[in-house]
Design a protein around this motif. Sequence first.
Motif, PDB file in Angstrom:
ATOM      1  N   PHE A  35       0.854  -1.187   0.000  1.00 10.61           N
ATOM      2  CA  PHE A  35       0.000   0.000   0.000  1.00 10.61           C
ATOM      3  C   PHE A  35       0.890   1.237   0.000  1.00 10.61           C
ATOM      4  N   ALA A  36       0.754   2.060  -1.035  1.00 15.47           N
ATOM      5  CA  ALA A  36       1.614   3.234  -1.178  1.00 15.47           C
ATOM      6  C   ALA A  36       0.849   4.502  -0.834  1.00 15.47           C
ATOM      7  N   ARG A  37       1.480   5.340  -0.052  1.00 11.71           N
ATOM      8  CA  ARG A  37       0.904   6.647   0.236  1.00 11.71           C
ATOM      9  C   ARG A  37       1.936   7.711  -0.138  1.00 11.71           C
ATOM     10  N   TRP A  38       1.438   8.868  -0.529  1.00  8.97           N
ATOM     11  CA  TRP A  38       2.309   9.907  -1.047  1.00  8.97           C
ATOM     12  C   TRP A  38       3.124  10.603   0.033  1.00  8.97           C
ATOM     13  N   GLU A  39       2.530  10.811   1.230  1.00  4.68           N
ATOM     14  CA  GLU A  39       3.212  11.603   2.254  1.00  4.68           C
ATOM     15  C   GLU A  39       2.781  11.159   3.643  1.00  4.68           C
ATOM     16  N   GLU A  40       3.629  11.431   4.611  1.00  8.19           N
ATOM     17  CA  GLU A  40       3.373  11.004   5.983  1.00  8.19           C
ATOM     18  C   GLU A  40       2.117  11.636   6.579  1.00  8.19           C
ATOM     19  N   LYS A  41       1.845  12.891   6.219  1.00  7.69           N
ATOM     20  CA  LYS A  41       0.714  13.592   6.842  1.00  7.69           C
ATOM     21  C   LYS A  41      -0.634  13.013   6.441  1.00  7.69           C
ATOM     22  N   GLY A  42      -0.647  12.156   5.446  1.00  6.29           N
ATOM     23  CA  GLY A  42      -1.891  11.504   5.048  1.00  6.29           C
ATOM     24  C   GLY A  42      -2.060  10.154   5.703  1.00  6.29           C
ATOM     25  N   GLN A  43      -1.416   9.949   6.845  1.00 12.14           N
ATOM     26  CA  GLN A  43      -1.407   8.641   7.493  1.00 12.14           C
ATOM     27  C   GLN A  43      -2.809   8.158   7.868  1.00 12.14           C
ATOM     28  N   GLN A  44      -3.647   9.017   8.412  1.00 13.24           N
ATOM     29  CA  GLN A  44      -4.982   8.611   8.831  1.00 13.24           C
ATOM     30  C   GLN A  44      -5.815   8.170   7.634  1.00 13.24           C
ATOM     31  N   ARG A  45      -5.751   8.956   6.566  1.00 11.11           N
ATOM     32  CA  ARG A  45      -6.493   8.615   5.356  1.00 11.11           C
ATOM     33  C   ARG A  45      -5.981   7.301   4.755  1.00 11.11           C
ATOM     34  N   ALA A  46      -4.678   7.133   4.783  1.00 13.40           N
ATOM     35  CA  ALA A  46      -4.080   5.914   4.246  1.00 13.40           C
ATOM     36  C   ALA A  46      -4.496   4.694   5.062  1.00 13.40           C
ATOM     37  N   GLN A  47      -4.524   4.829   6.386  1.00 10.98           N
ATOM     38  CA  GLN A  47      -4.917   3.709   7.233  1.00 10.98           C
ATOM     39  C   GLN A  47      -6.371   3.308   6.991  1.00 10.98           C
ATOM     40  N   THR A  48      -7.219   4.316   6.742  1.00  8.60           N
ATOM     41  CA  THR A  48      -8.628   4.021   6.447  1.00  8.60           C
ATOM     42  C   THR A  48      -8.753   3.225   5.153  1.00  8.60           C
ATOM     43  N   ALA A  49      -8.026   3.670   4.125  1.00 10.33           N
ATOM     44  CA  ALA A  49      -8.072   2.965   2.844  1.00 10.33           C
ATOM     45  C   ALA A  49      -7.480   1.564   2.960  1.00 10.33           C
ATOM     46  N   LEU A  50      -6.420   1.427   3.746  1.00 14.12           N
ATOM     47  CA  LEU A  50      -5.806   0.115   3.943  1.00 14.12           C
ATOM     48  C   LEU A  50      -6.776  -0.840   4.626  1.00 14.12           C
ATOM     49  N   LYS A  51      -7.510  -0.340   5.613  1.00 15.46           N
ATOM     50  CA  LYS A  51      -8.494  -1.177   6.299  1.00 15.46           C
ATOM     51  C   LYS A  51      -9.594  -1.621   5.334  1.00 15.46           C
ATOM     52  N   GLU A  52      -9.966  -0.731   4.404  1.00 13.98           N
ATOM     53  CA  GLU A  52     -10.973  -1.096   3.407  1.00 13.98           C
ATOM     54  C   GLU A  52     -10.465  -2.237   2.537  1.00 13.98           C
ATOM     55  N   ALA A  53      -9.205  -2.136   2.114  1.00  9.96           N
ATOM     56  CA  ALA A  53      -8.621  -3.192   1.284  1.00  9.96           C
ATOM     57  C   ALA A  53      -8.556  -4.500   2.059  1.00  9.96           C
ATOM     58  N   GLN A  54      -8.150  -4.434   3.319  1.00  7.91           N
ATOM     59  CA  GLN A  54      -8.063  -5.638   4.132  1.00  7.91           C
ATOM     60  C   GLN A  54      -9.431  -6.252   4.375  1.00  7.91           C
ATOM     61  N   ALA A  55     -10.464  -5.399   4.465  1.00  5.97           N
ATOM     62  CA  ALA A  55     -11.830  -5.904   4.642  1.00  5.97           C
ATOM     63  C   ALA A  55     -12.283  -6.680   3.409  1.00  5.97           C
ATOM     64  N   LYS A  61      -5.065 -14.718   3.951  1.00  5.72           N
ATOM     65  CA  LYS A  61      -3.832 -14.383   4.657  1.00  5.72           C
ATOM     66  C   LYS A  61      -2.947 -13.536   3.754  1.00  5.72           C
ATOM     67  N   ILE A  62      -2.474 -12.401   4.280  1.00  4.69           N
ATOM     68  CA  ILE A  62      -1.642 -11.501   3.487  1.00  4.69           C
ATOM     69  C   ILE A  62      -0.462 -10.990   4.304  1.00  4.69           C
ATOM     70  N   ASP A  63       0.556 -10.555   3.575  1.00  6.55           N
ATOM     71  CA  ASP A  63       1.635  -9.773   4.158  1.00  6.55           C
ATOM     72  C   ASP A  63       1.385  -8.335   3.734  1.00  6.55           C
ATOM     73  N   ALA A  64       1.058  -7.467   4.678  1.00  7.31           N
ATOM     74  CA  ALA A  64       0.733  -6.077   4.351  1.00  7.31           C
ATOM     75  C   ALA A  64       1.929  -5.179   4.596  1.00  7.31           C
ATOM     76  N   LYS A  65       2.204  -4.346   3.602  1.00  7.75           N
ATOM     77  CA  LYS A  65       3.293  -3.380   3.722  1.00  7.75           C
ATOM     78  C   LYS A  65       2.764  -1.994   3.383  1.00  7.75           C
ATOM     79  N   VAL A  66       3.086  -1.015   4.216  1.00  8.47           N
ATOM     80  CA  VAL A  66       2.703   0.367   3.960  1.00  8.47           C
ATOM     81  C   VAL A  66       3.990   1.169   3.772  1.00  8.47           C
ATOM     82  N   ALA A  67       4.076   1.885   2.640  1.00  9.47           N
ATOM     83  CA  ALA A  67       5.287   2.653   2.354  1.00  9.47           C
ATOM     84  C   ALA A  67       4.911   4.056   1.910  1.00  9.47           C
ATOM     85  N   THR A  68       5.797   4.999   2.194  1.00  8.66           N
ATOM     86  CA  THR A  68       5.557   6.394   1.847  1.00  8.66           C
ATOM     87  C   THR A  68       6.560   6.840   0.794  1.00  8.66           C
ATOM     88  N   GLY A  69       6.063   7.531  -0.231  1.00 10.33           N
ATOM     89  CA  GLY A  69       6.934   8.026  -1.281  1.00 10.33           C
ATOM     90  C   GLY A  69       6.243   7.993  -2.621  1.00 10.33           C
TER      91      GLY A  69
END
Length: 270
Positions: A35-55, A61-69
């Motif tokens: 899961f790629a996010r553009w910037e650190e300050k969007g962490q809350q929004r990114a976590q919400t979207a990640l939870k949607e994907a995981q749902a 079973k998955i290996d989840a990775k969150v990266a910024t850049g």
Amino acid sequence: MNLLLFVVEHPFLEPAVKLARSLAKQSDSRLTLLFARWEEKGQQRAQTALKEAQAILGDQKIDAKVATGKPVELLFDEIETGRYDMLVVGASKRLGFLKKVADSVDSRVLKEPAIPVMVVTEERPEIKRMLICTGGQEISEPVVKAGADLAEVLGAEATLLHVGSNMPSMYSGLDEMEETTEELLDTDTPLARNLRRGAEILADHEVPAELDVEHGIVAEEILRESEEGDYDLIVMGASGARVNFLGWLQGDVTSEVIDRSPAPVLIVGH
């Protein structure tokens, strides 16, 4: 098989996530969600979207990775680890091809993919029928083999579609453009030998398959066959950085098929 599902914060494309889940279940594969996010300050929004994907992935079973850049750079770095057999990405039909690729995957991934890339635009519950496409006078063995490998794992059936251009028979080795597939296979032309080789690859993988030879504009014939045959997946080679004269006349086949096909497209490097 190790699958890499690449998701960016925007746009969030559910069909790719759902198909990745289905592929992992069908093939008993390991699935990594990057899961790629553009910037650190969007962490809350990114976590919400990640939870949607995981749902959507549910009990998969998955290996989840969150990266910024920059998403493209993050994706290339992950692919270069060499741990993956296939990349799954989403594309929006509301956007033009170049735009939708730029939003999630750099065009280099599709032009010269290091691993097969599955581009998903609409939902498909599972893959049971595959259209493996080749063109010109050669059969791309990597394309056929990638299709055969996947069909074997998924228990799918396949059609090997070869689309030849409407060129004079003196160049193609055929006496008549209306020659049937059976008659063609009985000849000793380079095309016939290559078609027989493609059929052998599918048979070696014990994939129920048939051959189809058509003539015309490559992208149009692929799309027509895909629609009429109600295929769940189109498998084709990457356009590559260099395009021959015939390719220049007919346009970028890979881009056009992705742009117009309701079925997912698996792009394989040559």
